[in-house]
Design an enzyme around this catalytic site. Sequence first.
Site, PDB file in Angstrom:
ATOM      1  N   ASP A  94       5.416  -0.483   3.310  1.00  0.00           N
ATOM      2  CA  ASP A  94       5.114   0.063   4.621  1.00  0.00           C
ATOM      3  C   ASP A  94       5.751  -0.874   5.651  1.00  0.00           C
ATOM      4  OD1 ASP A  94       3.764   1.540   6.704  1.00  0.00           O
ATOM      5  OD2 ASP A  94       2.372  -0.139   6.815  1.00  0.00           O
ATOM      6  N   ASP A 138      -0.865  -1.491   4.280  1.00  0.00           N
ATOM      7  CA  ASP A 138      -2.050  -2.050   4.935  1.00  0.00           C
ATOM      8  C   ASP A 138      -2.965  -1.018   5.564  1.00  0.00           C
ATOM      9  OD1 ASP A 138      -0.163  -1.462   7.080  1.00  0.00           O
ATOM     10  OD2 ASP A 138      -1.535  -2.564   8.376  1.00  0.00           O
ATOM     11  N   ASP A 179      -1.637   4.469   3.957  1.00  0.00           N
ATOM     12  CA  ASP A 179      -1.013   3.917   2.758  1.00  0.00           C
ATOM     13  C   ASP A 179      -1.878   4.081   1.511  1.00  0.00           C
ATOM     14  OD1 ASP A 179       1.214   2.965   4.192  1.00  0.00           O
ATOM     15  OD2 ASP A 179       0.122   1.170   4.793  1.00  0.00           O
TER      16      ASP A 179
END
Length: 633
Positions: A321, A521, A525
């Site tokens: 990410d 995080d 996700d």
Amino acid sequence: MIGRFAHIGTYRELLDTQEFMRCLGGGGIALAGYLWGVGGMQPQWLAEAMALAAVGLNGLPIIREAINGLRQRRVNVDELVSLAIIGALLQGEYLTAAVVSFIMTLGALLEGAISDAARASIGALAEMTPETATKLDGDTPVEVPLDTVRPGDLLLVRPGERIPVDGVIVKGVTAVDESTVTGEPVPRDRGAGDRVFSATLNYNGVIEIVAEHVGEDTTLGRVVRLVNEAEEHKPTTARLVDRYAKWFTPLVLVCAAAAWFITGEPSRAVAVLVAGCPCSLLMAAPTATVAAVARAARKGILVKGGRHLEALSRVDAAFFDKTGTLTLGKPCVRDVSVVEGMTRQRVLALAAGVERHCTHPLARAVVDAASAEGVEPVVAECVLMEQGLGVRAGCPEGVVAVGSAAFAGGVDLLPGILREAHDDMVRQGVTPLVVTLEGMPMGVLAVTDTVRDSARDMAVALRGLGVHTLGILSGDHDEAVRRTGEAVGIVQHRAGLKPQDKLDIIRDAQLQGRRVLFVGDGVNDAPALAGADVGIAMGAAGTHVALETAGMALTRDEVGNIPFLIGLSRRMLRIVKVNIALGLLFNTVAVMGSAYGLLSPIAASVFHNVGSIFVVLLSASLAFSDRGMVRGQ
């Protein structure tokens, strides 16, 4: 129970029920029997009775499940542990059988309880959606339970409230924190005609929205469903020792039967069973895993079970990410462009004076930038915010405004140097804030996220470890993702992704034979963390959902430690294999010696336990040495 019948949900329940208490009770009875015996108390048979009772509590369930496994023609650790218990009982070592039963049962309970917590994340996801919504009945706002809201209903959302449904704004402007969906930390300006999502945060405007999707059909509802589905379809790594057990267990039984049949001496068969007790084999993986987990913890990495480390050792693709993972996830002022005759410090002082009483994240970035450069904000009065556009206030020098170009009158009204800077910021995916004094543009602030210092070195180290497929999967816009990729040296990147998109990309890579690592995080996700072969969450900046779903967490948010962790997992796996080889060697020599009558049952027990000592010492080296591992920065 320990092998094929070890289910995560079952063990989590066991910790809260009589099974866990039974395990502890068996251990306590075994300890009482030992103290009774060594204390010379009478009658001595009571010590043996206590040991047998302990075996009954902890050992019999293992043996029962091993028998069930044999009926299903499946052999694994259950049969090995059962042999250890039966061999000790045949030898008359009742206390040994009790201790083996207790240790293996307790270890299985604890391993199952901590190995995964994805189900707990579902509750945390659900908590992000409000339980009620404000429905407009004509012009009258009425608070109603969320489950009564239907598509087409008109809802009112006030500043500071979470948006309860997926819908479209029909009235009002505001800034919306969409990080739960996109992961992007900079709130987006939203007005009439814009779509908003369930569980996102309405910062500062009063808006009216028409509900489109409610309940399980919302974006967040789909995230919950994706996490469940990803966990159900996630490939599980068979425990290494189980694979060896499939042929080792029947081999020991054959050797014992052969020794009895050829010699006609039952004691030799007993000696073979004792020699074949798989203590060192059973300890091969757990001791190495505990040492590796402890070593990772010292580095600021929490690992939720050995299977995650074993899977990590085989990864050959890594996806990240962007926001909060490769970047800090906190807006900051990267640059300040000013008109001729105006200084950078003066523009920051004007902007910070206007913004310091605002709660918007961009306002905090401006105030922090002024503080970092030692700039004293001007005194501002009569602060007025215009939702989704900017803020203006009266200062000693006149009216100061900070906001979008539209708030300043349009891009065309900017002087050449500021217009060029503004357009360049937009092309780079940076948020521009125009600062005006009495309607005259004074400067433009470039607000963006900051790339982590260790991200580039991490990418280089991963390629050195053979993880050549690296990519960024982000919900942010393309230019911001591309710029981050260039900064960290990752060419492959995908932007504008929703949670389902990230999960689809990971599954496509898995279908191509890749072992995938994903690092993230945010709530968005969670499906990717659950669906990847290994998921690593950012511990400090990460959401509760990401932390619960991932198999590992970086407590210091230091992505530079990921190469170290992969090196540690690979060394752990090598040591496990060496441990198994040592265990098999000592057990083989002990079994052969027992079959030939060279070792008595007691001597065989002592001999094969030497292998256990070697296994423990070799595993312990993982906790103290970095040799063969990539050091985190």
